[in-house]
Each structure stands twice: as C-alpha cells, then as structure tokens.
Design an enzyme around this catalytic site. Structure first.
Site, mmCIF file in Angstrom:
data_model
loop_
_atom_site.group_PDB
_atom_site.id
_atom_site.type_symbol
_atom_site.label_atom_id
_atom_site.label_comp_id
_atom_site.label_asym_id
_atom_site.label_seq_id
_atom_site.Cartn_x
_atom_site.Cartn_y
_atom_site.Cartn_z
ATOM 1 N N THR A 187 0.830 -1.194 0.000
ATOM 2 C CA THR A 187 0.000 0.000 0.000
ATOM 3 C C THR A 187 0.863 1.242 0.000
ATOM 4 O O THR A 187 1.975 1.253 0.538
ATOM 5 C CB THR A 187 -0.949 0.008 1.225
ATOM 6 O OG1 THR A 187 -1.802 1.158 1.163
ATOM 7 C CG2 THR A 187 -0.163 0.049 2.532
ATOM 8 N N CYS A 188 0.367 2.308 -0.644
ATOM 9 C CA CYS A 188 1.033 3.622 -0.621
ATOM 10 C C CYS A 188 -0.059 4.673 -0.626
ATOM 11 O O CYS A 188 -1.158 4.423 -0.143
ATOM 12 C CB CYS A 188 2.014 3.768 -1.790
ATOM 13 S SG CYS A 188 1.260 3.761 -3.429
ATOM 14 N N SER A 189 0.204 5.845 -1.172
ATOM 15 C CA SER A 189 -0.814 6.899 -1.154
ATOM 16 C C SER A 189 -1.586 7.002 -2.464
ATOM 17 O O SER A 189 -2.634 7.634 -2.514
ATOM 18 C CB SER A 189 -0.164 8.251 -0.847
ATOM 19 O OG SER A 189 0.817 8.556 -1.831
ATOM 20 N N GLY A 191 -0.888 4.345 -5.424
ATOM 21 C CA GLY A 191 -0.796 3.137 -6.231
ATOM 22 C C GLY A 191 0.499 3.059 -7.018
ATOM 23 O O GLY A 191 0.954 1.972 -7.378
ATOM 24 N N SER A 194 3.355 1.460 -4.844
ATOM 25 C CA SER A 194 3.022 0.057 -4.600
ATOM 26 C C SER A 194 3.328 -0.782 -5.833
ATOM 27 O O SER A 194 3.832 -1.904 -5.734
ATOM 28 C CB SER A 194 1.543 -0.079 -4.249
ATOM 29 O OG SER A 194 1.260 0.516 -3.003
#
Length: 206
Positions: A187-189, A191, A194
């Site tokens: 997960t990131c902020s 996509g 990631s």
C-alpha cells in the site's frame, strides 16, 4: 547520488552520442530481453501494468514522479527496453530518464502490450484490491503481510494497524526481509509506489 558524482567527474554524455530509441517487434523485443545486460521498463499506468505486463518488468508510472524513481532505482548496468502506451510516451520516458543520468533506454515495444499479447508471448498480471477487501482479508487471515511502501515520515504520520514500513526503492536490497511464501499486500498513497515495489518483488519470485 553515487552515480551523479561519477557523471560529474567525467562529464555527461552528449545527447548526439546517445542511441536513438529503436522500435522493436514483439519477437525481437523478447529476444533482446533474454540477452544478458538487458531489462524491461514498463512506464504505463499502474492500473494498466496490473492488468497485463511482461513478466519481470520494472514498473515506474510515467505520470507518477517518473524521473525521481527512475534515477533512484533503475540499474545503471543494463540497457532498458521500454513498454509504453505509445512511441511518444516512450520518447518522453527517455527524455526524463536522461535528465537524471539514466542514458541506457535503448528500445521500445512497437505496438505496446496489445502487440505483445497478440504475438502469443507470455504475460503476467497483478491483482488490485479495494480498501474494503484488504480490510476483510486482514481480519480473516493471520498469514497476510501488509507492507506500507511510503517514506518513514509518511508512515509515522499515519498508517494501517499492523503494516510494516519498507519504502519502495529500499526493496531493491531489502526484499529478503519478506517471505515470498506468504500473501503480501502493498500500500502507498496513490498506487504508483506500490506498483513499483510489486515489480521489484515479482522479479525476486514473489
């Protein structure tokens, strides 16, 4: 930064001396990919990469802070073969990469992934999950590993309970800290990071 220091010492290459980006048929692209000293770089959106990509390709979204991550993670000892939505996008990737000292983008896939698939060549996919689906899987399985690939500062400001912080570029060397036998979610902020992290892990057998 280590590469920048060396470039500054010897002076940058002249643009006129750098190779012109060559468009290759899917078969020739595949042949070159399998030769030593080559790697594939996919610059399409993370959603497009997720749906279908060339196995083992690096993924850096052209519209997701591409030059920063290209300069940070691309191997300097390989010729990169570019997969893009268009030849114009491939040329844009070359221009951005050169501005951060990555001069070895040498060819692009003529016709993109549609041509690759039509030629019957092997593809891979990487499923995306919604936040709700991820929550349900975290609640029902203790085997799930959740990796937050944002920066430590972002992670400290707020993260999903139980997540582990491994910034995406660091996974080049820290992928060994994860178990490829366990279901791993990234997960990131947005996509983009990631997807970069997933491409690194996929190249190492995840």
């Amino acid at each position: 930064f280590g590469r920048c220091s060396e470039i500054n010492r010897r002076g940058p290459a002249l643009l006129c001396d750098l190779p012109v980006l060559e468009e290759l048929t899917p078969r020739r692209f595949a042949e070159l990919r399998d030769e030593p000293g080559h790697a594939v770089l996919d610059v399409r959106s993370y959603a497009a990469y997720s749906g279908m990509h060339i196995p083992g390709a690096w993924h850096i979204d052209l519209n997701g802070n591409f030059p920063t991550f290209a300069g940070w993670v691309l191997p300097g000892d390989r010729d990169m073969l570019v997969v893009a939505d268009s030849h114009e996008d491939a040329l844009a990737a070359v221009a951005w990469a050169r501005r951060v000292g990555c001069d070895r983008l040498v060819a692009s896939l003529d016709g993109g992934m549609a041509a690759w698939a039509t030629a019957g060549l092997r593809t891979a996919a990487l499923p995306l999950v919604s936040a709700q689906e991820l929550y349900e899987r975290l609640q029902t399985s203790s085997a799930v590993v959740l990796v937050d690939v944002r920066t430590p500062q972002e992670f400290a400001a707020g993260h999903i309970e139980g997540a582990r912080n491994l910034p995406a570029p660091d996974l080049r060397g820290r992928w060994r800290e994860l178990d490829p036998g366990r279901p791993t979610y990234l997960t990131c902020s947005s996509g983009n990071r990631s997807s970069l992290a997933a491409s690194i892990l996929e190249a190492h057998g995840f």
